[in-house]
Design an enzyme around this catalytic site. Structure first.
Site, PDB file in Angstrom:
ATOM      1  N   CYS A 127      -1.738  89.027  21.397  1.00  0.00           N
ATOM      2  CA  CYS A 127      -0.828  89.598  22.360  1.00  0.00           C
ATOM      3  C   CYS A 127       0.081  90.775  21.688  1.00  0.00           C
ATOM      4  CB  CYS A 127       0.436  88.336  22.567  1.00  0.00           C
ATOM      5  SG  CYS A 127       1.793  88.879  23.668  1.00  0.00           S
ATOM      6  N   CYS A 137       2.007  96.819  27.228  1.00  0.00           N
ATOM      7  CA  CYS A 137       1.059  95.776  26.909  1.00  0.00           C
ATOM      8  C   CYS A 137       0.142  96.068  25.694  1.00  0.00           C
ATOM      9  CB  CYS A 137       0.235  95.308  28.027  1.00  0.00           C
ATOM     10  SG  CYS A 137      -0.685  93.835  27.878  1.00  0.00           S
TER      11      CYS A 137
HETATM   12  O1  PYC Z   1       1.341  93.072  24.555  1.00  0.00           O
HETATM   13  O2  PYC Z   1      -0.776  92.107  24.784  1.00  0.00           O
HETATM   14  C1  PYC Z   1       0.405  92.263  25.266  1.00  0.00           C
HETATM   15  C2  PYC Z   1       0.660  91.251  26.214  1.00  0.00           C
HETATM   16  C3  PYC Z   1      -0.253  90.360  26.808  1.00  0.00           C
HETATM   17  C4  PYC Z   1       0.363  89.584  27.735  1.00  0.00           C
HETATM   18  C5  PYC Z   1       1.824  90.132  27.713  1.00  0.00           C
HETATM   19  N1  PYC Z   1       1.678  90.956  26.546  1.00  0.00           N
END
Ligand code: PYC
Length: 317
Positions: free
Chosen positions: A91, A242
């Site tokens: 994550c 993300c």
């Molecule tokens: O930042 O990799 C990330 C992530 C995965 C799910 C929520 N954030």
């Protein structure tokens, strides 16, 4: 009388996406590899997962990060990431949150460290301001290009399947307006896409489920290269750009010759927060994304697990 368990937590957010970092008090998962401990966490402690991130202590949007002893002695710590429905591989926003939380506790110095996750070792570089963090993520790659899927109620679309520490289906031509006002529609659309992937048996490598859907459009801020909307496992969307999704995107861009070594890709999230991504190393198996973002600590507290509390382990879903 039953005794309550107490977990020490630090809450952070990375570009608006929260991470609840569990630093002490979690039941012992043994001293196996991170994969073995992640599997034990899944099998025996799923109710604890739900109790930490779900209502009434949390909500669907929370990501949890359980800090453990590393198995690999070159690492400063191990970490198991999880959310409202299960465990995550890596994550990105969570790793930035973990670094800032450990620094807040005085457990991490400014500079470079290794962090062990169930999907590999990542490098973290905590900047002087203790808010910015640069990550060298696990190797990321495109598994399949231009995969067509027929989405109920929306028709056929094409997208790439890529790994960035989690599996993503990345779509550029979706006909959706990516705007914060439309998160409900975007969530409905992305859920329909994910259902279609399952129905048509489209997976990542080794039949692994694609549990993240990532939509792209032009950025709001011309300083950035792209804006995204990311549906996470479950039905919550990522408030940050993300980290693993940006890694998957970078892998596709590099393979298409659109980003060269050292060039910075600025990924904007649906709420306008930004992560920067670049790479230096590439081989035929993929790239090592280098991501930079920032996180802030916004709470330091103790979770109390009282066995007499009917919703001690969350509200059953
Ligand atoms: O930042 O990799 C990330 C992530 C995965 C799910 C929520 N954030």
């Amino acid at each position: 009388m039953n005794t309550s368990s107490q977990l020490k937590i630090i809450d952070t957010h990375t570009g608006g996406e929260p991470t609840r970092v569990v630093t002490d008090g979690f039941p012992d998962l043994g001293n196996g590899t991170l994969v073995e401990r992640r599997d034990r966490f899944k099998k025996d402690f799923d109710s604890w997962r739900a109790g930490i991130v779900n209502e009434p202590r949390g909500s669907d949007v929370w990501v949890g990060a359980l800090i453990c002893e590393p198995h690999d002695s070159s690492c400063t710590a191990g970490v198991i990431f999880f959310n409202n429905v299960g465990v995550l591989g890596m994550c990105g926003h969570g790793t930035i949150g973990v670094a800032v939380a450990l620094a807040h506790l005085g457990r991490l110095e400014v500079g470079r460290h290794h962090l062990e996750t169930p999907v590999g070792v990542v490098t973290i570089d905590l900047h002087q301001d203790r808010e910015h963090v640069t990550i060298e993520n696990v190797k990321s790659y495109r598994f399949k290009k231009d995969v067509e899927v027929s989405v109920e109620g929306y028709g056929a679309i094409r997208g790439d399947v890529a790994w960035g520490g989690n599996w993503f289906y990345l779509v550029q031509d979706h006909g959706q307006d990516l705007h914060i006002r439309r998160v409900q529609e975007l969530t409905q659309y992305s859920l329909a896409v994910r259902d279609a992937l399952v129905r048509e048996g489209i997976t990542g490598a080794n039949g692994e489920e694609i549990d993240h859907v990532e939509l792209f459009s032009e950025p709001d801020d011309s300083a950035n290269h792209s804006k995204n909307f990311v549906l996470c496992p479950g039905a919550a969307y990522d408030r940050s750009p993300c980290g693993t999704g940006t890694s998957a995107k970078l892998a596709c861009l590099v393979e298409d010759g659109k980003v060269k070594a050292g060039e910075v890709w600025r990924q904007e999230s649906i709420i306008g927060s930004v992560m920067e991504a670049k790479f230096q190393q590439q081989d035929s198996d993929g790239v090592i994304p280098i991501l930079t973002g920032s996180a802030w600590v916004n709470a330091e507290s103790t979770l109390i697990f009282n066995p007499n509390d009917p919703f001690c382990f969350g509200i059953p879903q």
